[in-house]
Design a protein around this motif. Sequence first.
Motif, mmCIF file in Angstrom:
data_model
loop_
_atom_site.group_PDB
_atom_site.id
_atom_site.type_symbol
_atom_site.label_atom_id
_atom_site.label_comp_id
_atom_site.label_asym_id
_atom_site.label_seq_id
_atom_site.Cartn_x
_atom_site.Cartn_y
_atom_site.Cartn_z
ATOM 1 N N SER A 107 0.826 -1.208 0.000
ATOM 2 C CA SER A 107 0.000 0.000 0.000
ATOM 3 C C SER A 107 0.864 1.264 0.000
ATOM 4 C CB SER A 107 -0.900 0.005 1.236
ATOM 5 O OG SER A 107 -1.505 1.257 1.411
ATOM 6 N N CYS A 108 0.494 2.202 -0.835
ATOM 7 C CA CYS A 108 1.222 3.468 -0.909
ATOM 8 C C CYS A 108 1.092 4.262 0.401
ATOM 9 C CB CYS A 108 0.694 4.278 -2.085
ATOM 10 S SG CYS A 108 1.733 5.682 -2.503
ATOM 11 N N ALA A 109 0.018 4.044 1.121
ATOM 12 C CA ALA A 109 -0.217 4.772 2.367
ATOM 13 C C ALA A 109 0.829 4.442 3.433
ATOM 14 C CB ALA A 109 -1.612 4.455 2.900
ATOM 15 N N LYS A 110 1.506 3.328 3.302
ATOM 16 C CA LYS A 110 2.492 2.909 4.297
ATOM 17 C C LYS A 110 3.928 3.245 3.892
ATOM 18 C CE LYS A 110 -0.342 -0.771 6.134
ATOM 19 N NZ LYS A 110 -0.455 -0.309 7.508
ATOM 20 N N ARG A 157 15.972 7.218 0.475
ATOM 21 C CA ARG A 157 15.603 6.136 1.399
ATOM 22 C C ARG A 157 14.086 5.948 1.346
ATOM 23 N NH1 ARG A 157 17.699 7.848 6.467
ATOM 24 N NH2 ARG A 157 19.609 6.774 5.949
ATOM 25 N N LEU A 158 13.672 4.733 1.010
ATOM 26 C CA LEU A 158 12.254 4.379 1.067
ATOM 27 C C LEU A 158 12.053 3.502 2.297
ATOM 28 C CD1 LEU A 158 11.354 3.494 -2.636
ATOM 29 C CD2 LEU A 158 11.256 5.704 -1.490
ATOM 30 N N MET A 159 11.041 3.840 3.078
ATOM 31 C CA MET A 159 10.717 3.080 4.284
ATOM 32 C C MET A 159 9.275 2.636 4.187
ATOM 33 S SD MET A 159 12.605 5.648 6.934
ATOM 34 C CE MET A 159 12.097 7.098 6.033
ATOM 35 N N TYR A 160 9.030 1.404 4.544
ATOM 36 C CA TYR A 160 7.679 0.844 4.436
ATOM 37 C C TYR A 160 7.292 0.224 5.767
ATOM 38 C CZ TYR A 160 3.646 -1.467 2.431
ATOM 39 O OH TYR A 160 2.353 -1.849 2.153
ATOM 40 N N LEU A 161 6.100 0.566 6.240
ATOM 41 C CA LEU A 161 5.587 0.016 7.498
ATOM 42 C C LEU A 161 4.801 -1.258 7.186
ATOM 43 C CD1 LEU A 161 4.488 3.387 9.068
ATOM 44 C CD2 LEU A 161 6.375 1.942 9.825
ATOM 45 N N TRP A 162 5.449 -2.400 7.395
ATOM 46 C CA TRP A 162 4.848 -3.696 7.076
ATOM 47 C C TRP A 162 4.070 -4.193 8.298
ATOM 48 C CZ3 TRP A 162 4.165 -6.448 2.808
ATOM 49 C CH2 TRP A 162 3.740 -7.756 2.944
ATOM 50 N N PRO A 163 2.767 -4.466 8.142
ATOM 51 C CA PRO A 163 1.991 -4.968 9.288
ATOM 52 C C PRO A 163 2.346 -6.424 9.583
ATOM 53 C CG PRO A 163 0.627 -4.900 7.324
ATOM 54 C CD PRO A 163 1.954 -4.306 6.943
ATOM 55 N N ILE A 164 2.582 -6.713 10.842
ATOM 56 C CA ILE A 164 2.887 -8.082 11.264
ATOM 57 C C ILE A 164 1.579 -8.752 11.667
ATOM 58 C CG2 ILE A 164 4.143 -9.518 12.921
ATOM 59 C CD1 ILE A 164 5.932 -8.074 10.910
ATOM 60 N N GLN A 165 1.282 -9.880 11.051
ATOM 61 C CA GLN A 165 0.069 -10.633 11.352
ATOM 62 C C GLN A 165 0.326 -11.566 12.523
ATOM 63 O OE1 GLN A 165 -2.561 -9.627 9.697
ATOM 64 N NE2 GLN A 165 -1.288 -8.335 8.433
ATOM 65 N N ALA A 166 -0.711 -12.209 12.994
ATOM 66 C CA ALA A 166 -0.622 -13.150 14.117
ATOM 67 C C ALA A 166 -0.055 -12.435 15.336
ATOM 68 C CB ALA A 166 0.207 -14.379 13.755
ATOM 69 N N ALA A 167 -0.765 -11.413 15.767
ATOM 70 C CA ALA A 167 -0.301 -10.542 16.844
ATOM 71 C C ALA A 167 0.184 -11.252 18.105
ATOM 72 C CB ALA A 167 -1.388 -9.538 17.195
ATOM 73 N N PRO A 168 -0.451 -12.337 18.566
ATOM 74 C CA PRO A 168 0.072 -12.952 19.789
ATOM 75 C C PRO A 168 1.468 -13.549 19.613
ATOM 76 C CG PRO A 168 -2.141 -13.731 19.330
ATOM 77 C CD PRO A 168 -1.698 -12.940 18.145
ATOM 78 N N MET A 169 1.805 -13.940 18.377
ATOM 79 C CA MET A 169 3.110 -14.558 18.142
ATOM 80 C C MET A 169 3.915 -13.698 17.171
ATOM 81 S SD MET A 169 1.840 -18.456 17.601
ATOM 82 C CE MET A 169 1.015 -18.043 16.090
ATOM 83 N N GLY A 177 6.875 -0.764 16.834
ATOM 84 C CA GLY A 177 5.643 -0.681 17.600
ATOM 85 C C GLY A 177 4.422 -0.736 16.701
ATOM 86 N N ASN A 178 3.260 -0.648 17.308
ATOM 87 C CA ASN A 178 1.985 -0.712 16.594
ATOM 88 C C ASN A 178 1.852 -1.981 15.763
ATOM 89 O OD1 ASN A 178 1.411 1.779 17.660
ATOM 90 N ND2 ASN A 178 1.995 2.902 15.836
ATOM 91 N N GLY A 179 2.557 -3.045 16.123
ATOM 92 C CA GLY A 179 2.462 -4.304 15.387
ATOM 93 C C GLY A 179 3.006 -4.208 13.971
ATOM 94 N N GLN A 180 4.039 -3.387 13.765
ATOM 95 C CA GLN A 180 4.584 -3.182 12.430
ATOM 96 C C GLN A 180 6.094 -3.364 12.414
ATOM 97 O OE1 GLN A 180 2.696 0.242 10.259
ATOM 98 N NE2 GLN A 180 2.053 0.752 12.329
ATOM 99 N N ARG A 181 6.605 -3.668 11.241
ATOM 100 C CA ARG A 181 8.051 -3.742 11.017
ATOM 101 C C ARG A 181 8.417 -2.687 9.991
ATOM 102 N NH1 ARG A 181 12.132 -6.769 12.264
ATOM 103 N NH2 ARG A 181 13.959 -6.792 10.931
ATOM 104 N N LEU A 182 9.441 -1.910 10.278
ATOM 105 C CA LEU A 182 9.929 -0.905 9.342
ATOM 106 C C LEU A 182 10.931 -1.564 8.409
ATOM 107 C CD1 LEU A 182 9.845 2.121 8.583
ATOM 108 C CD2 LEU A 182 11.862 2.407 10.021
ATOM 109 N N ILE A 183 10.582 -1.615 7.123
ATOM 110 C CA ILE A 183 11.473 -2.153 6.097
ATOM 111 C C ILE A 183 12.104 -0.956 5.412
ATOM 112 C CG2 ILE A 183 11.622 -3.561 4.017
ATOM 113 C CD1 ILE A 183 9.016 -4.899 4.867
ATOM 114 N N VAL A 184 13.423 -0.971 5.264
ATOM 115 C CA VAL A 184 14.145 0.185 4.728
ATOM 116 C C VAL A 184 15.000 -0.233 3.542
ATOM 117 C CG1 VAL A 184 15.777 2.028 5.266
ATOM 118 C CG2 VAL A 184 14.233 1.188 7.033
#
Length: 195
Positions: A107-110, A157-169, A177-184
């Motif tokens: 998503s471009c929004a991230k 530098r392009l940075m993307y906020l990738w949402p991490i699924q399976a929040a408990p694990m 934070g916010n259940g996301q990984r910053l990919i750079v």
Amino acid sequence: MASAAQRSGKPRRGWRSIVPARDGATIIEFALVVTPFFAVLMAILQTSLIYFSQEALETSVEAAARSVVTGKAQAADATGSSSGMSPAQLQTRFRNAACATLPGYMSCAKLLVDVRSATSWNAMDTSMPTITFDANGNPNNTLSYSLGSQGAVVLVRLMYLWPIQAAPMQLGLVNVGNGQRLIVATSVAKTESYS
């Protein structure tokens, strides 16, 4: 061969009645194995998607950096400035051009874009910007946008906020934070002579 208790029709009593019984052993063994199996499976899938997205982001940053190195982005900004576009609008336009090179599942929004320039390699600030979030979990940083001129050293530098699924694990994959990984993905190059 049936035991004496089973032949006589009397129910077995005490702990001896459950020791030889193996009727539910398979389902119990499955229940013990299925949770770790799916945890490992989710970790493998999540990690694979992150690496795949990292490579897609690397491809996008190379395309964006190429437009800066060849002067195409600077020429577009000069035209935009003369037609009344603000620096924020120019930055949004560059970001949208970078978004056009992302694969459809991203998503471009991230996407966050940071462009810096310097007169020499030693003067380049390569420090990573700190990403901060507002109350709604959206990034609220003002990132750099300086394309430089001919002969300048430019960092894209392009940075993307990738949402991490399976929040408990989340398995240590969350890094902002916010259940996301910053990919750079970063590209640093010296701009060519252009006119």
